[in-house]
Design an enzyme around this catalytic site. Structure first.
Site, PDB file in Angstrom:
ATOM      1  N   GLN A  74       0.830  -1.214   0.000  1.00  0.00           N
ATOM      2  CA  GLN A  74       0.000   0.000   0.000  1.00  0.00           C
ATOM      3  C   GLN A  74       0.868   1.269   0.000  1.00  0.00           C
ATOM      4  OE1 GLN A  74      -3.084   0.775  -0.491  1.00  0.00           O
ATOM      5  NE2 GLN A  74      -3.829  -1.319  -0.721  1.00  0.00           N
ATOM      6  N   SER A  75       1.979   1.236  -0.697  1.00  0.00           N
ATOM      7  CA  SER A  75       2.888   2.382  -0.717  1.00  0.00           C
ATOM      8  C   SER A  75       2.271   3.609  -1.395  1.00  0.00           C
ATOM      9  CB  SER A  75       4.161   1.984  -1.474  1.00  0.00           C
ATOM     10  OG  SER A  75       4.933   3.129  -1.776  1.00  0.00           O
TER      11      SER A  75
END
Ligand SMILES: *Cc1c(COP(=O)(O)O)cnc(C)c1O
Length: 326
Positions: A74-75
């Site tokens: 989930q960068s």
């Protein structure tokens, strides 16, 4: 400062600076303000947009046709890099990891929408995998450019020197003074840029990074090293007092990316009182830390505290069930 750095325009600046009167009143604490870097505008925005204006410009100067970077599944950094690449007509390869989560939502959904290709790193070091991907690209006749983790090298981090100058102008225009600047700190680039910017403008207040995944000593060292690199990059001649690199690591909870009650409560309170969205990994944790520090009496009620919102709200959707459980 003589500024000859190549820069592409990706965001909308200056980002807004707002008061948070209802939150301040609810917490019975200092006067809280927010710097809205969640509104930089690049596929939901965030602090990496500022860094990418310089990093993508560097990629274009080097005639790259492909951008490679890395991060967690989930960068936010990966998502903004992918969106920036799309806007500049570059291919984007993301090394994420360790594993593909069961659902393609939040940042991961946006990565897909803007056309990024994803390589899952598994238990391997993401930097090593990035080098491998770059070698594959070169073998295929393309010119890859690696954006480091978090965009945190001198080129990227120098954008937060500008950002600090930007907020200084906004404060001057409004005849406001901040006693503290508080934000989420992780790969250290944002903090290194801010500390350098604060020194450049002779900021009188304190700059405090709330660590989201690193012990204070490690992160302080990273930030300090980066300030030296930024100074070299921008040809700044002043010294930076190491004591101005302040990191608080008391809010790491169960670890990086694991949302606890503190983050959940901070996200809910800020949303309910100000209609402002934080994120589960970075800004929720930093705000939870700020709220705890207020409760412990770390600030006097007359002081002005700027919460620098670094973005990440797209990540909220990947945590919907956990947010609703609370
Ligand atoms: C990357 C990120 C940070 C941390 O910035 P660093 O420069 O890596 O320290 C903080 N908040 C959000 C939302 C981010 O995506």
């Amino acid at each position: 400062m003589v500024d000859e750095r190549a820069r592409v325009s990706l965001g909308y600046f200056p980002t807004p600076l707002d008061a948070l009167p209802r939150l301040s009143e609810t917490l019975g604490g200092p006067h809280l303000f927010v710097k809205r870097d969640d509104m930089t505008g690049l596929a939901t925005g965030g602090n990496k947009t500022r860094k990418l204006e310089y990093l993508i410009a560097d990629a274009l100067e080097q005639e790259a046709d492909t951008v490679i970077t890395c991060g967690a599944a989930q960068s936010n950094h990966a998502r903004q890099t992918a969106a920036a690449a799309a806007r500049c007509g570059l291919r984007c390869l993301l090394v994420l990891g360790p594993m593909a989560p069961p659902e393609t939502t939040g940042n991961l959904l946006i990565d897909d929408l803007v056309g990024a290709r994803i390589r899952w790193a598994g238990d391997r070091d993401r930097s090593v995998v990035m080098e491998e991907v770059a070698a594959e690209e070169r073998a295929a006749g393309r010119t890859p450019y690696i954006v480091p983790y978090g965009g945190s090298n001198a080129i990227g981090a120098s954008a937060y020197v500008d950002a600090f100058e930007e907020v200084t102008r906004q404060l001057l225009e409004r005849d406001l003074r901040m006693d503290h600047v508080v934000f989420a700190s992780s790969s250290g680039g944002t903090q290194a840029g801010m500390v350098t910017g604060a020194r450049a403008v002779n900021f009188r207040g304190r700059v405090l990074g709330i660590s989201v995944d690193e012990d204070a000593e490690t992160l302080r060292r990273t930030v300090l090293e980066l300030t030296e690199e930024i100074k070299g990059h921008l040809d700044l001649r002043f010294d930076i007092d190491p004591d101005t690199v302040r990191v608080n690591d008391e809010y790491l909870g169960e670890g990086y990316g694991i949302m606890g009650n503190a983050e959940r409560e901070a996200i809910r309170l800020v949303a309910e009182t100000e209609g402002l969205l934080l994120d589960p990994v970075y800004t929720g944790r930093a705000m939870a830390g700020l709220m705890d520090l207020i409760e412990k009496g770390a600030f006097s009620p007359e002081e002005n505290v700027l919460f620098w919102h670094t973005g990440g709200t797209a990540g909220l959707f990947a945590y919907a069930e956990e947010l609703l459980e609370g």
